[in-house]
Enzyme design. Structure first.
Site, PDB file in Angstrom:
ATOM      1  N   TRP A 155       0.855  -1.202   0.000  1.00  0.00           N
ATOM      2  CA  TRP A 155       0.000   0.000   0.000  1.00  0.00           C
ATOM      3  C   TRP A 155       0.883   1.242   0.000  1.00  0.00           C
ATOM      4  CZ3 TRP A 155      -4.704  -0.881  -1.375  1.00  0.00           C
ATOM      5  CH2 TRP A 155      -5.646   0.139  -1.329  1.00  0.00           C
ATOM      6  N   ASP A 211       0.172  11.078  -0.158  1.00  0.00           N
ATOM      7  CA  ASP A 211      -0.885  12.083  -0.053  1.00  0.00           C
ATOM      8  C   ASP A 211      -2.223  11.417   0.252  1.00  0.00           C
ATOM      9  OD1 ASP A 211      -1.412  10.850  -2.495  1.00  0.00           O
ATOM     10  OD2 ASP A 211      -1.835  12.721  -3.538  1.00  0.00           O
ATOM     11  N   GLU A 214      -3.313   8.632  -1.816  1.00  0.00           N
ATOM     12  CA  GLU A 214      -2.488   7.429  -1.657  1.00  0.00           C
ATOM     13  C   GLU A 214      -1.666   7.114  -2.895  1.00  0.00           C
ATOM     14  OE1 GLU A 214      -5.770   4.683  -0.500  1.00  0.00           O
ATOM     15  OE2 GLU A 214      -4.976   4.944   1.531  1.00  0.00           O
ATOM     16  N   GLU A 215      -1.268   8.157  -3.619  1.00  0.00           N
ATOM     17  CA  GLU A 215      -0.558   7.945  -4.881  1.00  0.00           C
ATOM     18  C   GLU A 215       0.822   8.601  -4.922  1.00  0.00           C
ATOM     19  OE1 GLU A 215      -4.565   7.816  -7.741  1.00  0.00           O
ATOM     20  OE2 GLU A 215      -3.373   9.654  -7.576  1.00  0.00           O
ATOM     21  N   GLU A 437     -18.538   7.037  -4.675  1.00  0.00           N
ATOM     22  CA  GLU A 437     -17.294   7.804  -4.643  1.00  0.00           C
ATOM     23  C   GLU A 437     -17.246   8.809  -5.794  1.00  0.00           C
ATOM     24  OE1 GLU A 437     -12.843   6.392  -3.944  1.00  0.00           O
ATOM     25  OE2 GLU A 437     -13.506   5.911  -5.990  1.00  0.00           O
TER      26      GLU A 437
END
Length: 618
Positions: A155, A211, A214-215, A437
């Site tokens: 992750w 960030d 999550e990238e 989302e």
């Protein structure tokens, strides 16, 4: 006041349950017809659906959160493409900040859920995970399984916004407890958890991390902004309960220094200290401003308050970047709301608009309107001129009092502009009110994860600000001064496991009294590489003066005149003893500090946590 807003305030004040929405059908959202009607009626109908949507995702009894532990909030019931059936520290903290504010506004039914969340976070802090342990980085682990066990798969980690956001959520509830006579509950139950998170922030704010999407592994505007806020209000709450957080005080101004570097002269660059190949235009910047909004603040650009010229200029540059890339935005002129995604270059799940970010575009404007009305004027600068020209092309640089026709014209137009963003959410929300989302860039159909907790929370915070319902001040006016010089140095602090794991029952219940106390010993001593500090004493828990059985102390950083070493010992209440610090050198030699033995008595009637602050005796 619109009928819809009156209903929203009534809903928040009474804790109205909307059980009809607790079991939404499971068919794909794009098969449902879209909602239609006026914005006020949409707000009235969607508000209880959104609140219930959050509660459906909350353990242990949420209808869409099977197996979730008490207080554990599931990001989404989706388990495939994408699988969001986890609990994220960030999403949970942001949502529970909303729920705490809703509870304070009058929805007393939420208190048990809030307390369950706090206790669950205390437990999660202690779970070893791929990011580390309690004291070695584990607080920045982004997500866990809903049964409170570690997720060990690959992750984007660490994510350093989580501890700051969690501290902010808990501090909001702590302030309510203090104002209602429960200071000792804050000291016993909340402060150990808050203190751990504040320590993590003060020790790691100058490190890169992933960030909020999550990238990107760099320095994120959103992360740095919420870290600054957490330390400012952390220092204040510590003082209120008789604790200390010197690292909060010393590091908040330095974080504020770093925050200034995200402004590039035209807009806020979302991520620095990384070459991500992007334009830098990112919803992370809108979210950073709205989650550090202080209703008592001026239009301060150093903290990028929503009414500041830099926040407004950034709003325009960022939202305009979506006008030509989505089919559903085709032909929409500047100064009119458009569907908003994460960043223009996004390709995740097809790169679509998000409900979260469309709501954020509205919320920032409602925040600015609140601030202008409170201040009694608005100012147009060379930085914000283009933003205001979308609503009044002839506007010139200057300050316009609330009594002026220019002020009335501008604020009315900006209010209508903000409403247009909520109107887009209405347009692209399916009948039944479930918020996913994303929604399709081509036709607006809901996409990606269903019943996204953060989507519901974002809608509720936006409509609250629209109705003039704002959170308590976090002390921005006392934390917006830049230091004379900026430094990347950090401060150390203590970590300790929360030992009181229940809340007192009843409004008049006495505070929990522990039979043992987690005493954290902090000692200032500059050391060199290879040196380690220990705590030795006259009782068995400290080794009975046997250096081989002493308590080893920790420090995240060597060197510097203010290096703090710390360690925690669980000691029976009322125990009196003597102690001293010593250090071992790389050669193995043992050096005790000078001076007499120190004396300490573990406090009786304690709520389970105590601190002792010392300096090495030369």
């Amino acid at each position: 006041m619109l009928f819809g807003l009156s209903l929203v305030k009534h809903l928040w004040a009474t804790g109205l349950a909307v059980t009809a929405c607790s079991a939404l059908p499971a068919e794909p959202h794009h098969l449902r017809p879209r909602a239609t009607g006026s914005l006020s009626s949409f707000i009235a109908s969607e508000s209880p659906i959104a609140l219930q949507g959050i509660l459906n995702n909350l353990g242990p009894s949420g209808s869409l959160a099977p197996g979730a532990a008490p207080g554990i909030l599931v990001a989404s019931p989706s388990t495939t493409n994408p699988n969001y059936f986890y609990t994220w520290t960030r999403d949970s903290a942001l949502t529970f900040k909303l729920l705490v504010d809703t509870f304070i506004a009058g929805n007393s039914a939420l208190q048990t859920d809030i307390q369950n969340y706090i206790l669950a976070q205390g437990k999660l802090q202690t779970i070893s995970n791929p990011s580390g342990t309690l004291s070695t980085g584990g607080l920045a682990e982004p997500k866990f399984y809903v049964n409170e066990t570690a997720f060990t798969g690959a992750w984007g980690r660490p994510q350093r916004d989580g501890p700051a956001l969690r501290a902010t959520a808990l501090i909001a509830y702590a302030r309510w407890l203090i104002s209602n006579g429960h200071t000792c509950t804050v000291d016993a139950v909340l402060w150990p958890i808050i203190s751990n998170d504040l320590t993590y922030v003060m020790e790691n704010w100058n490190q890169t991390g992933f960030d909020l999407w999550e990238e990107i592994d760099g320095s994120s505007f959103f992360t740095i902004a919420v870290q600054h806020r957490a330390l400012v209000e952390g220092a204040a709450i510590a003082t209120q309960i008789g604790q200390t957080c010197p690292g909060c005080i010393s590091q908040a101004p330095q974080i504020l220094c770093l925050l200034q570097t995200f402004w590039n002269g035209q807009f806020i660059t979302a991520n620095i200290n990384v070459n991500d190949g992007r334009s830098g235009k990112d919803a992370n910047t809108l979210l950073g401003s709205i989650h550090t909004f202080d209703p008592a603040a001026a239009c301060d650009a150093s903290t990028f308050q929503p009414c500041s010229d830099k926040a407004l200029a950034n709003h325009k540059v960022f939202t305009d970047s979506f006008r030509t890339i989505y089919t559903i935005n085709s032909g929409v002129r500047e100064g009119t709301a458009v569907a908003i995604g994460r960043y223009p270059e996004d390709t995740y799940q097809g790169g679509n608009p998000w409900y979260i970010n469309t709501a954020a575009a509205a919320e920032l404007l409602y925040d600015a309107l609140y601030q202008w009305n409170k201040i009694g004027s608005l100012s147009v600068t060379s930085i914000s001129l283009a933003f205001f020209q979308d609503f009044m092309p002839s506007i010139t640089i200057g300050t316009y009092a609330s009594s002026s026709s220019t002020y009335s014209t501008l604020t009315a137009a900006i209010k209508a502009y903000a409403d247009e963003y909520l109107g887009l959410i209405e347009k692209y929300t399916p009948n039944g009110g479930a918020l996913a989302e994303q929604y399709s860039r081509s036709n607006g159909a809901p996409l990606s994860a269903i019943d996204l907790t953060w989507s519901y929370a974002s809608f509720l915070t936006a409509i609250a600000r629209r109705g003039g319902i704002v959170p308590a001040s976090w002390g921005e006016s006392g934390g917006n001064t830049l230091p004379s010089s900026c430094s990347g140095s950090v401060a150390n602090g203590p970590y300790a496991t929360a030992t009181v794991t229940t809340f007192p029952t009843g409004t008049s219940a006495s505070c929990p009294v522990a039979s043992s106390v987690a005493v954290t010993f902090n000692v200032i001593e500059p050391t060199n590489s290879g040196e380690t500090l220990y705590l030795s004493g006259s009782i068995s828990q400290l080794g009975s003066w046997n250096t081989a059985q002493a308590v080893v102390l920790s420090s995240q950083h060597y060197g510097g005149s203010n290096t703090v070493w710390f360690g925690t010992a669980i000691l029976p209440v009322g125990t009196s003893f003597q102690y001293k610090y010593f250090k071992t050198e790389s050669s193995g030699s043992v050096i005790f500090e000078n001076g007499s033995n120190r004396a300490y008595t573990v406090p009786t009637g304690s709520t389970g946590v105590a601190n002792e602050n010392d300096s090495w005796q030369n």
